[in-house]
Scaffold this active site. Structure first.
Site, PDB file in Angstrom:
ATOM      1  N   ARG A  51       0.804  -1.226   0.000  1.00  0.00           N
ATOM      2  CA  ARG A  51       0.000   0.000   0.000  1.00  0.00           C
ATOM      3  C   ARG A  51       0.836   1.275   0.000  1.00  0.00           C
ATOM      4  NH1 ARG A  51      -3.272  -1.438   5.223  1.00  0.00           N
ATOM      5  NH2 ARG A  51      -1.109  -1.924   5.668  1.00  0.00           N
ATOM      6  N   LYS A 151       4.140 -19.723   5.587  1.00  0.00           N
ATOM      7  CA  LYS A 151       3.516 -19.854   6.911  1.00  0.00           C
ATOM      8  C   LYS A 151       3.161 -18.475   7.465  1.00  0.00           C
ATOM      9  CE  LYS A 151       7.449 -19.604  10.009  1.00  0.00           C
ATOM     10  NZ  LYS A 151       8.280 -20.183  11.036  1.00  0.00           N
ATOM     11  N   ASP A 180       8.199 -23.901   2.703  1.00  0.00           N
ATOM     12  CA  ASP A 180       8.732 -24.161   4.037  1.00  0.00           C
ATOM     13  C   ASP A 180      10.238 -24.056   3.836  1.00  0.00           C
ATOM     14  OD1 ASP A 180       9.955 -25.303   6.279  1.00  0.00           O
ATOM     15  OD2 ASP A 180       8.140 -26.438   6.728  1.00  0.00           O
ATOM     16  N   HIS A 181      10.815 -22.938   4.272  1.00  0.00           N
ATOM     17  CA  HIS A 181      12.185 -22.664   3.827  1.00  0.00           C
ATOM     18  C   HIS A 181      13.187 -23.684   4.367  1.00  0.00           C
ATOM     19  CE1 HIS A 181      12.277 -20.425   7.638  1.00  0.00           C
ATOM     20  NE2 HIS A 181      13.555 -20.712   7.638  1.00  0.00           N
ATOM     21  N   LYS A 185      17.083 -25.867   2.503  1.00  0.00           N
ATOM     22  CA  LYS A 185      18.433 -25.847   3.076  1.00  0.00           C
ATOM     23  C   LYS A 185      19.290 -26.950   2.457  1.00  0.00           C
ATOM     24  CE  LYS A 185      17.257 -23.662   7.435  1.00  0.00           C
ATOM     25  NZ  LYS A 185      18.134 -22.491   7.316  1.00  0.00           N
ATOM     26  N   GLU A 219      16.551 -21.809  18.959  1.00  0.00           N
ATOM     27  CA  GLU A 219      16.889 -20.412  18.647  1.00  0.00           C
ATOM     28  C   GLU A 219      17.358 -19.742  19.927  1.00  0.00           C
ATOM     29  OE1 GLU A 219      13.808 -18.609  15.658  1.00  0.00           O
ATOM     30  OE2 GLU A 219      12.714 -19.726  17.165  1.00  0.00           O
ATOM     31  N   ASP A 238       4.250 -22.377  15.076  1.00  0.00           N
ATOM     32  CA  ASP A 238       5.270 -21.640  14.342  1.00  0.00           C
ATOM     33  C   ASP A 238       6.367 -22.569  13.803  1.00  0.00           C
ATOM     34  OD1 ASP A 238       6.347 -19.172  13.470  1.00  0.00           O
ATOM     35  OD2 ASP A 238       7.819 -19.239  15.092  1.00  0.00           O
ATOM     36  N   HIS A 243       8.070 -26.895  10.002  1.00  0.00           N
ATOM     37  CA  HIS A 243       9.484 -27.248   9.822  1.00  0.00           C
ATOM     38  C   HIS A 243       9.839 -28.615  10.412  1.00  0.00           C
ATOM     39  CE1 HIS A 243       9.628 -23.178   8.614  1.00  0.00           C
ATOM     40  NE2 HIS A 243       9.711 -22.650   9.803  1.00  0.00           N
ATOM     41  N   LYS A 341      12.625 -21.083  21.843  1.00  0.00           N
ATOM     42  CA  LYS A 341      13.308 -19.791  21.767  1.00  0.00           C
ATOM     43  C   LYS A 341      14.138 -19.609  23.028  1.00  0.00           C
ATOM     44  CE  LYS A 341      10.184 -17.373  18.682  1.00  0.00           C
ATOM     45  NZ  LYS A 341      11.120 -17.224  17.566  1.00  0.00           N
TER      46      LYS A 341
HETATM   47  P1  NAP Z   1       5.581  -7.142   7.537  1.00  0.00           P
HETATM   48  O1  NAP Z   1       6.976  -6.654   7.716  1.00  0.00           O
HETATM   49  O2  NAP Z   1       4.518  -6.669   8.472  1.00  0.00           O
HETATM   50  O3  NAP Z   1       5.158  -6.779   6.044  1.00  0.00           O
HETATM   51  C1  NAP Z   1       3.828  -6.887   5.581  1.00  0.00           C
HETATM   52  C2  NAP Z   1       3.768  -6.350   4.164  1.00  0.00           C
HETATM   53  O4  NAP Z   1       2.426  -6.447   3.701  1.00  0.00           O
HETATM   54  C3  NAP Z   1       4.181  -4.897   4.044  1.00  0.00           C
HETATM   55  O5  NAP Z   1       4.931  -4.720   2.874  1.00  0.00           O
HETATM   56  C4  NAP Z   1       2.836  -4.188   3.937  1.00  0.00           C
HETATM   57  O6  NAP Z   1       3.031  -2.977   3.262  1.00  0.00           O
HETATM   58  C5  NAP Z   1       2.047  -5.217   3.126  1.00  0.00           C
HETATM   59  N1  NAP Z   1       0.600  -5.074   3.287  1.00  0.00           N
HETATM   60  C6  NAP Z   1      -0.117  -5.042   4.436  1.00  0.00           C
HETATM   61  N2  NAP Z   1      -1.420  -4.864   4.169  1.00  0.00           N
HETATM   62  C7  NAP Z   1      -1.541  -4.779   2.817  1.00  0.00           C
HETATM   63  C8  NAP Z   1      -2.630  -4.587   1.926  1.00  0.00           C
HETATM   64  N3  NAP Z   1      -3.899  -4.425   2.369  1.00  0.00           N
HETATM   65  N4  NAP Z   1      -2.391  -4.571   0.611  1.00  0.00           N
HETATM   66  C9  NAP Z   1      -1.124  -4.716   0.133  1.00  0.00           C
HETATM   67  N5  NAP Z   1      -0.060  -4.897   0.916  1.00  0.00           N
HETATM   68  C10 NAP Z   1      -0.258  -4.923   2.256  1.00  0.00           C
HETATM   69  O7  NAP Z   1       5.502  -8.719   7.567  1.00  0.00           O
HETATM   70  P2  NAP Z   1       6.639  -9.778   7.171  1.00  0.00           P
HETATM   71  O8  NAP Z   1       7.431 -10.074   8.367  1.00  0.00           O
HETATM   72  O9  NAP Z   1       7.340  -9.343   5.943  1.00  0.00           O
HETATM   73  O10 NAP Z   1       5.761 -11.068   6.895  1.00  0.00           O
HETATM   74  C11 NAP Z   1       4.868 -11.192   5.800  1.00  0.00           C
HETATM   75  C12 NAP Z   1       4.223 -12.569   5.883  1.00  0.00           C
HETATM   76  O11 NAP Z   1       5.221 -13.568   5.752  1.00  0.00           O
HETATM   77  C13 NAP Z   1       3.530 -12.833   7.223  1.00  0.00           C
HETATM   78  O12 NAP Z   1       2.395 -13.635   7.029  1.00  0.00           O
HETATM   79  C14 NAP Z   1       4.563 -13.609   8.004  1.00  0.00           C
HETATM   80  O13 NAP Z   1       3.987 -14.451   8.972  1.00  0.00           O
HETATM   81  C15 NAP Z   1       5.218 -14.409   6.887  1.00  0.00           C
HETATM   82  N6  NAP Z   1       6.595 -14.790   7.202  1.00  0.00           N
HETATM   83  C16 NAP Z   1       7.523 -13.853   7.511  1.00  0.00           C
HETATM   84  C17 NAP Z   1       8.838 -14.227   7.794  1.00  0.00           C
HETATM   85  C18 NAP Z   1       9.891 -13.210   8.116  1.00  0.00           C
HETATM   86  O14 NAP Z   1      11.053 -13.629   8.276  1.00  0.00           O
HETATM   87  N7  NAP Z   1       9.591 -11.941   8.210  1.00  0.00           N
HETATM   88  C19 NAP Z   1       9.186 -15.583   7.760  1.00  0.00           C
HETATM   89  C20 NAP Z   1       8.214 -16.522   7.439  1.00  0.00           C
HETATM   90  C21 NAP Z   1       6.920 -16.111   7.163  1.00  0.00           C
HETATM   91  P3  NAP Z   1       2.011  -1.723   3.403  1.00  0.00           P
HETATM   92  O15 NAP Z   1       1.751  -1.550   4.859  1.00  0.00           O
HETATM   93  O16 NAP Z   1       2.732  -0.621   2.742  1.00  0.00           O
HETATM   94  O17 NAP Z   1       0.795  -2.137   2.640  1.00  0.00           O
END
Ligand code: NAP
Length: 496
Positions: A51, A151, A180-181, A185, A219, A238, A243, A341
């Site tokens: 967004r 996930k 599932d990353h 590996k 972790e 989680d 995993h 953790k």
């Molecule tokens: P994050 O940092 O909160 O990022 C969320 C992203 O979604 C932002 O770019 C946000 O940008 C966008 N977004 C939110 N609402 C939106 C909408 N209505 N339309 C379009 N874009 C929207 O979250 P994250 O850590 O990257 O994780 C994203 C997903 O991957 C989650 O489900 C998380 O559980 C999963 N995940 C993350 C990791 C990790 O290492 N971070 C690992 C495994 C899985 P705007 O606010 O600008 O829209």
């Protein structure tokens, strides 16, 4: 053998959530590394979408910063960074309305040259249905389209089914890539190579020769400022549901007839279906759940889980389980799983513990006999070590010693070990689903996990506490000690 870079077809990768944490830490750096290795065909583009009202120019700056933070200095040559940055575009898009979708469609359709279109949903799962529907509404789905989701894929069987249903309304299963990353590996690939490219292990790979299996994902980090978010999932949802169970499947599955994705996924599914249910009658002896308390991690004082959360909660940051697989190969061979953790060290490994020799011919003075074990270390320092007994070299009579046949990849092959996302992101473009979870696998895993939560609730099983910086609560040690076994703890220098 020299390293091979297998080219892929030209593609557009659209990263929904392109401004988020996952994109910054993993997706952009991993795509950069593949580009640096010359794997991305010239016309391929990466399109950020979320967004935030950014221009493409501003998004390029954002990506430049992400690379600066998450790619080592010596792997960021200017020429490679600039080539990568030039591939980037950005469109402000709201998943929940029509805002930005026409612009996204126009950009994606700018090149109608048969390229692959992959949509990575790095956004919360609550948006998977909305985005899938909008992709269809704006005519962005055809045979060349792939959808990548990650996930949490549900929080129980019912929600996972619903998630699969909403995605399945718009995409065929062969277009859906559930990441599932852990499966990307290097060591996990090596598990497949060890098991199925060697005649050596298969005859031993059963309850006659294997005493038990341990899978640990530890972790050192706590939940910190993400406590509120984490508290809704906890270690079981989680880590274990995805995993740890995926790793268990790869250790336990029957040899597939081929390396085809569905041949492997069929075998994994059979393992999940053969897991013995844990019930309110058995949970007390087969499960431990716990939260970290205060303590010291890597020399730093650490707060407890509830301190960080600021309220009461029964969510576990640590889980240990004794899983059993009811089939001919594994009857009587426990699979001990644990994850937590704020543990003593960051370490993920699989230990295949073989049975002891039936009879020792050596005198007591020769030293202790240790059973063989195969230790596959996923992180840090991916490696495979086969522990064996040898004669201690030199004079002094017959003295026995337990040593590892060591294949520490980084040292032995002088190769940068690619991040799991690098392989998986390009497997999506190749259309290779081998390392991705199929819909029925995800649901089968929840079908085994859900009754454990029910049992905990029904029996009001205690949520134990462990000091931050430890290997978990004493109940976890008891879980395995009850069977006269011990966890394979310790760092690289610890005796094993
Ligand atoms: P994050 O940092 O909160 O990022 C969320 C992203 O979604 C932002 O770019 C946000 O940008 C966008 N977004 C939110 N609402 C939106 C909408 N209505 N339309 C379009 N874009 C929207 O979250 P994250 O850590 O990257 O994780 C994203 C997903 O991957 C989650 O489900 C998380 O559980 C999963 N995940 C993350 C990791 C990790 O290492 N971070 C690992 C495994 C899985 P705007 O606010 O600008 O829209």
């Amino acid at each position: 053998m020299t390293r091979q870079i297998i080219p892929v077809e030209p593609f557009d990768y659209v990263l929904f959530g392109g401004t988020g944490d996952l994109a910054q830490r993993k997706l952009l750096p991993s795509l950069y590394q593949r580009d640096r290795d010359g794997q991305l065909p010239a016309p391929s583009r990466l399109i950020g979408a979320s967004r935030a009202e950014l221009t493409s120019e501003a998004y390029r700056e954002f990506a430049r910063d992400a690379l600066k933070t998450h790619v080592p200095d010596n792997e960021r040559e200017e020429e490679h960074v600039e080539r990568f940055i030039a591939r980037l575009h950005y469109v402000p898009v709201d998943a929940k309305s029509d805002n930005g979708w026409a612009e996204l469609r126009d950009l994606v359709k700018q090149f109608d040259d048969g390229r692959i279109r992959a949509f990575y949903l790095a956004v919360g799962p609550g948006l998977f249905g909305d985005i899938s529907a909008q992709l269809e509404k704006f005519d962005l789905i055809d045979d060349r389209t792939r959808l990548v989701i990650e996930k949490p894929l549900g929080r129980d069987l019912e929600s996972a089914r619903e998630l699969n249903r909403v995605v399945g309304e718009h995409f065929d299963e062969h277009q859906v890539f559930r990441i599932d990353h852990y499966l990307g590996k290097e060591t996990v690939q090596n598990l497949l190579a060890l098991r199925f490219a060697n005649a050596l292990f298969e005859p031993l790979w059963n309850g006659t020769h294997i005493d038990h299996v341990q899978i640990t994902v530890a972790e050192t980090v706590g939940v910190g400022s993400r406590a509120g978010y984490y508290d809704k999932s906890g270690a079981m949802r989680d880590m274990v549901q995805n995993h740890l169970l995926q790793l268990l499947c790869l250790v336990a599955m029957e040899p597939p007839a081929s390396g085809e994705a569905d041949a492997i996924r069929d075998e994994k599914l059979k393992v999940l279906r053969a897991l013995k249910p844990i019930t309110s009658q058995t949970a007390a002896n087969t499960t431990v759940r716990a939260q970290y308390g205060r303590g010291t991690v890597e020399g730093e004082q650490a707060q407890g889980y509830l301190d960080e959360l600021g309220t009461e909660s029964s969510t576990a940051s640590f889980v240990a389980l004794k899983a059993e697989i009811d089939n001919w190969r594994w009857a009587g061979v426990p699979f001990y799983l644990r994850t937590g953790k704020r543990m003593a060290m960051r370490m993920s490994e699989i230990v295949i513990q073989f049975r002891p020799v039936p009879h020792s011919i050596f005198a007591k003075g020769a030293g202790a006999m240790h059973s063989n074990k195969l230790v596959l270390r996923l992180q840090p320092d991916e490696s495979v070590k086969q522990w064996i007994m040898i004669k201690d070299p030199g004079p002094g009579g017959m003295r026995l010693r337990h040593v590892p046949l060591d294949m520490s990849f980084a040292v032995n092959f002088e190769e940068r070990s690619p991040d799991a996302y690098e392989r998986l992101l390009l497997d999506v473009i190749r259309g290779n689903q081998t390392l991705f979870m199929r819909r029925d696998e995800v649901e089968a895993a929840w079908r085994w996990i859900d009754p454990i939560f029910d049992a905990w609730e029904e029996t009001e099983q205690a949520v134990e506490t462990y000091p931050s910086g430890s290997w978990g609560p004493p109940q976890s040690i008891n879980l395995i000690a009850r069977d006269n076994r011990i966890w394979n703890d310790g760092g690289p220098d610890a005796p094993r």
